[in-house]
Write a protein that holds these residues in place. Sequence first.
Motif, PDB file in Angstrom:
ATOM      1  N   VAL A  39     -43.655   1.350 -45.816  1.00  0.00           N
ATOM      2  CA  VAL A  39     -44.748   0.811 -46.633  1.00  0.00           C
ATOM      3  C   VAL A  39     -45.366   1.921 -47.480  1.00  0.00           C
ATOM      4  N   ALA A  40     -45.540   3.120 -46.887  1.00  0.00           N
ATOM      5  CA  ALA A  40     -46.115   4.241 -47.638  1.00  0.00           C
ATOM      6  C   ALA A  40     -45.190   4.636 -48.797  1.00  0.00           C
ATOM      7  N   THR A  41     -43.885   4.582 -48.552  1.00  0.00           N
ATOM      8  CA  THR A  41     -42.924   4.922 -49.612  1.00  0.00           C
ATOM      9  C   THR A  41     -42.929   3.853 -50.698  1.00  0.00           C
ATOM     10  N   GLU A  42     -43.015   2.606 -50.277  1.00  0.00           N
ATOM     11  CA  GLU A  42     -43.081   1.511 -51.251  1.00  0.00           C
ATOM     12  C   GLU A  42     -44.301   1.657 -52.155  1.00  0.00           C
ATOM     13  N   GLN A  43     -45.396   2.136 -51.567  1.00  0.00           N
ATOM     14  CA  GLN A  43     -46.621   2.360 -52.330  1.00  0.00           C
ATOM     15  C   GLN A  43     -46.357   3.373 -53.456  1.00  0.00           C
ATOM     16  N   ARG A  44     -45.676   4.458 -53.106  1.00  0.00           N
ATOM     17  CA  ARG A  44     -45.346   5.471 -54.122  1.00  0.00           C
ATOM     18  C   ARG A  44     -44.393   4.884 -55.156  1.00  0.00           C
ATOM     19  N   PHE A  45     -43.501   4.049 -54.717  1.00  0.00           N
ATOM     20  CA  PHE A  45     -42.543   3.410 -55.627  1.00  0.00           C
ATOM     21  C   PHE A  45     -43.273   2.517 -56.633  1.00  0.00           C
ATOM     22  N   MET A  46     -44.262   1.775 -56.141  1.00  0.00           N
ATOM     23  CA  MET A  46     -45.015   0.878 -57.023  1.00  0.00           C
ATOM     24  C   MET A  46     -45.803   1.681 -58.058  1.00  0.00           C
TER      25      MET A  46
ATOM     26  N   PRO B 245     -32.608 -14.982 -31.620  1.00  0.00           N
ATOM     27  CA  PRO B 245     -31.221 -14.967 -31.119  1.00  0.00           C
ATOM     28  C   PRO B 245     -31.141 -14.930 -29.590  1.00  0.00           C
ATOM     29  N   VAL B 246     -32.124 -14.322 -28.943  1.00  0.00           N
ATOM     30  CA  VAL B 246     -32.128 -14.230 -27.479  1.00  0.00           C
ATOM     31  C   VAL B 246     -32.496 -15.581 -26.870  1.00  0.00           C
ATOM     32  N   VAL B 247     -33.496 -16.237 -27.468  1.00  0.00           N
ATOM     33  CA  VAL B 247     -33.867 -17.577 -27.011  1.00  0.00           C
ATOM     34  C   VAL B 247     -32.679 -18.523 -27.178  1.00  0.00           C
ATOM     35  N   GLU B 248     -31.952 -18.369 -28.281  1.00  0.00           N
ATOM     36  CA  GLU B 248     -30.782 -19.221 -28.533  1.00  0.00           C
ATOM     37  C   GLU B 248     -29.729 -19.068 -27.437  1.00  0.00           C
ATOM     38  N   LEU B 249     -29.616 -17.859 -26.906  1.00  0.00           N
ATOM     39  CA  LEU B 249     -28.626 -17.613 -25.836  1.00  0.00           C
ATOM     40  C   LEU B 249     -29.102 -18.096 -24.472  1.00  0.00           C
ATOM     41  N   GLY B 250     -30.401 -18.466 -24.377  1.00  0.00           N
ATOM     42  CA  GLY B 250     -30.934 -18.871 -23.083  1.00  0.00           C
ATOM     43  C   GLY B 250     -31.676 -17.752 -22.377  1.00  0.00           C
ATOM     44  N   GLY B 251     -31.943 -16.677 -23.089  1.00  0.00           N
ATOM     45  CA  GLY B 251     -32.706 -15.571 -22.512  1.00  0.00           C
ATOM     46  C   GLY B 251     -34.191 -15.726 -22.802  1.00  0.00           C
ATOM     47  N   GLN B 252     -34.968 -14.781 -22.281  1.00  0.00           N
ATOM     48  CA  GLN B 252     -36.407 -14.787 -22.530  1.00  0.00           C
ATOM     49  C   GLN B 252     -36.733 -13.715 -23.558  1.00  0.00           C
ATOM     50  N   ALA B 253     -37.815 -13.946 -24.304  1.00  0.00           N
ATOM     51  CA  ALA B 253     -38.178 -12.968 -25.320  1.00  0.00           C
ATOM     52  C   ALA B 253     -39.679 -12.781 -25.373  1.00  0.00           C
ATOM     53  N   VAL B 254     -40.076 -11.558 -25.634  1.00  0.00           N
ATOM     54  CA  VAL B 254     -41.487 -11.205 -25.778  1.00  0.00           C
ATOM     55  C   VAL B 254     -41.685 -10.608 -27.172  1.00  0.00           C
ATOM     56  N   HIS B 255     -42.546 -11.237 -27.935  1.00  0.00           N
ATOM     57  CA  HIS B 255     -42.849 -10.748 -29.268  1.00  0.00           C
ATOM     58  C   HIS B 255     -44.102  -9.879 -29.211  1.00  0.00           C
ATOM     59  N   VAL B 256     -43.969  -8.608 -29.587  1.00  0.00           N
ATOM     60  CA  VAL B 256     -45.120  -7.702 -29.666  1.00  0.00           C
ATOM     61  C   VAL B 256     -45.231  -7.276 -31.127  1.00  0.00           C
ATOM     62  N   PRO B 257     -46.062  -7.958 -31.908  1.00  0.00           N
ATOM     63  CA  PRO B 257     -46.103  -7.677 -33.354  1.00  0.00           C
ATOM     64  C   PRO B 257     -46.540  -6.242 -33.641  1.00  0.00           C
ATOM     65  N   TYR B 258     -45.951  -5.682 -34.686  1.00  0.00           N
ATOM     66  CA  TYR B 258     -46.397  -4.404 -35.237  1.00  0.00           C
ATOM     67  C   TYR B 258     -47.378  -4.765 -36.360  1.00  0.00           C
ATOM     68  N   HIS B 259     -48.230  -3.806 -36.746  1.00  0.00           N
ATOM     69  CA  HIS B 259     -49.279  -4.199 -37.698  1.00  0.00           C
ATOM     70  C   HIS B 259     -48.763  -4.518 -39.099  1.00  0.00           C
ATOM     71  N   VAL B 260     -47.543  -4.076 -39.435  1.00  0.00           N
ATOM     72  CA  VAL B 260     -46.909  -4.530 -40.683  1.00  0.00           C
ATOM     73  C   VAL B 260     -45.484  -4.963 -40.384  1.00  0.00           C
ATOM     74  N   THR B 261     -45.008  -5.934 -41.147  1.00  0.00           N
ATOM     75  CA  THR B 261     -43.665  -6.478 -40.935  1.00  0.00           C
ATOM     76  C   THR B 261     -42.948  -6.552 -42.269  1.00  0.00           C
ATOM     77  N   TRP B 262     -41.726  -6.018 -42.316  1.00  0.00           N
ATOM     78  CA  TRP B 262     -40.907  -6.088 -43.524  1.00  0.00           C
ATOM     79  C   TRP B 262     -40.671  -7.560 -43.882  1.00  0.00           C
ATOM     80  N   GLY B 263     -40.738  -7.864 -45.177  1.00  0.00           N
ATOM     81  CA  GLY B 263     -40.563  -9.238 -45.653  1.00  0.00           C
ATOM     82  C   GLY B 263     -39.349  -9.922 -45.062  1.00  0.00           C
ATOM     83  N   HIS B 264     -38.263  -9.170 -44.927  1.00  0.00           N
ATOM     84  CA  HIS B 264     -37.018  -9.758 -44.442  1.00  0.00           C
ATOM     85  C   HIS B 264     -37.083 -10.117 -42.958  1.00  0.00           C
ATOM     86  N   GLU B 265     -38.016  -9.514 -42.225  1.00  0.00           N
ATOM     87  CA  GLU B 265     -38.103  -9.761 -40.783  1.00  0.00           C
ATOM     88  C   GLU B 265     -39.173 -10.803 -40.437  1.00  0.00           C
TER      89      GLU B 265
END
Lengths: 228, 228
Positions: free
Chosen positions: B22-29, B184-204
């Motif tokens: 994000v910091a690099t993108e800022q310089r790019f902008m 993808p883990v839930v799809e396989l029948g596994g368990q998943a824990v989402h721990v958000p980071y304070h920023v997320t890339w658009g693609h994710e």
Amino acid sequence: MSISLIGLDADDTLWHSESHFVATEQRFMELLSPWIESEEAASHLLETERENLRLFGYGIKGFTLSMIETGLAASDGQISSAALGEIVTWGKELLAHPVELLPDVVETIDRLASVGYRLALITKGDLFHQEAKVAESGLADRFEAVEILSEKSPANYQRVLDRMNVSAAEFLMVGNSVPSDVLPVVELGGQAVHVPYHVTWGHERAEGERGNWHELSSIAELPALLGQ
Amino acid sequence: MSISLIGLDADDTLWHSESHFVATEQRFMELLSPWIESEEAASHLLETERENLRLFGYGIKGFTLSMIETGLAASDGQISSAALGEIVTWGKELLAHPVELLPDVVETIDRLASVGYRLALITKGDLFHQEAKVAESGLADRFEAVEILSEKSPANYQRVLDRMNVSAAEFLMVGNSVPSDVLPVVELGGQAVHVPYHVTWGHERAEGERGNWHELSSIAELPALLGQ
């Protein structure tokens, strides 16, 4: 030889790779011809690639960034942004280049598999691009394992052998690079077969004590070497 | 939960990553501000990155090449070659950036290991750079396996589980990305824990049917979730 597992390198062993880099380098030297002699451009590029290895690792994306960096330095900043954009396009063309198998590869692999050898494809470089090439080659199903390493070090080879439950004494590696495919395997106590490709990247050239490994001029000679 | 294997994502789960992008993108902008508004530059870059994914895969080298391509296109070729050289320097700075662990990571991992969970680090992206970060993090020894995937697809997760002899029902994946670490883990029948980071890339960024996985605000809450 009591070999049970045969490791096969991919780039320049199963399919063409370095010849595409050489063609791109040729275009790069032409692009820089207003400022620098061909030979000097080539050695400047190799030096930049080597310096960047510890940050970039192997592969086309790093090669492309190294061309851009060399172009800027060798032209003293005179190169145009359009020319740098052209270099990016060359990188994308390299990445999109169709896989072209070397002669006798399919027949040799099938022959070795049919007489009971376990086969592993062991390559280094860019994970994403190597996986794409393995998939495109149509050869993936012929290998019990496909191992893409960041570096072909003795420790990384050992990890592959451990994972496959094979001792170094039962392992034979086949590839075009003495420093990557031959020396680390010999160091572990395994056997190695060097099958040179007609061009070799400067970084992959190395000498060692000949006699510690086998030299073949074509992969087609491999079954005979193994007594098959 | 009868979990035996816990998979942990690396970038933005164990250590900071996206904040550097994000910091690099800022310089790019800022670099593109003579020609294009910040928001437009960001969306143009994301579009270029997405188009290039099928050739570049994930990682900083591809991100850097996408910035160069976007800079040329968005400035209609007006950007200077020096500015493109600056972009290459940013890429190298990103690659050389020290690993900064997120809070509570070491304590949580040690806690989970001490109560008998098998631990695997499961990340995607550039093999060379990810290996370098794992080594630099000092955490490598805490994991039974370090798996670097080209893509976090259900098939690639399944291969990791097969290799580790674990069924999906005994597997829990922890990470900051819903499309990569959770779905993808839930799809396989596994368990998943989402721990958000304070920023997320658009693609994710992705939505799914909430309720099929766990949400935690910090990795430190993981032992409690597991009843430890």
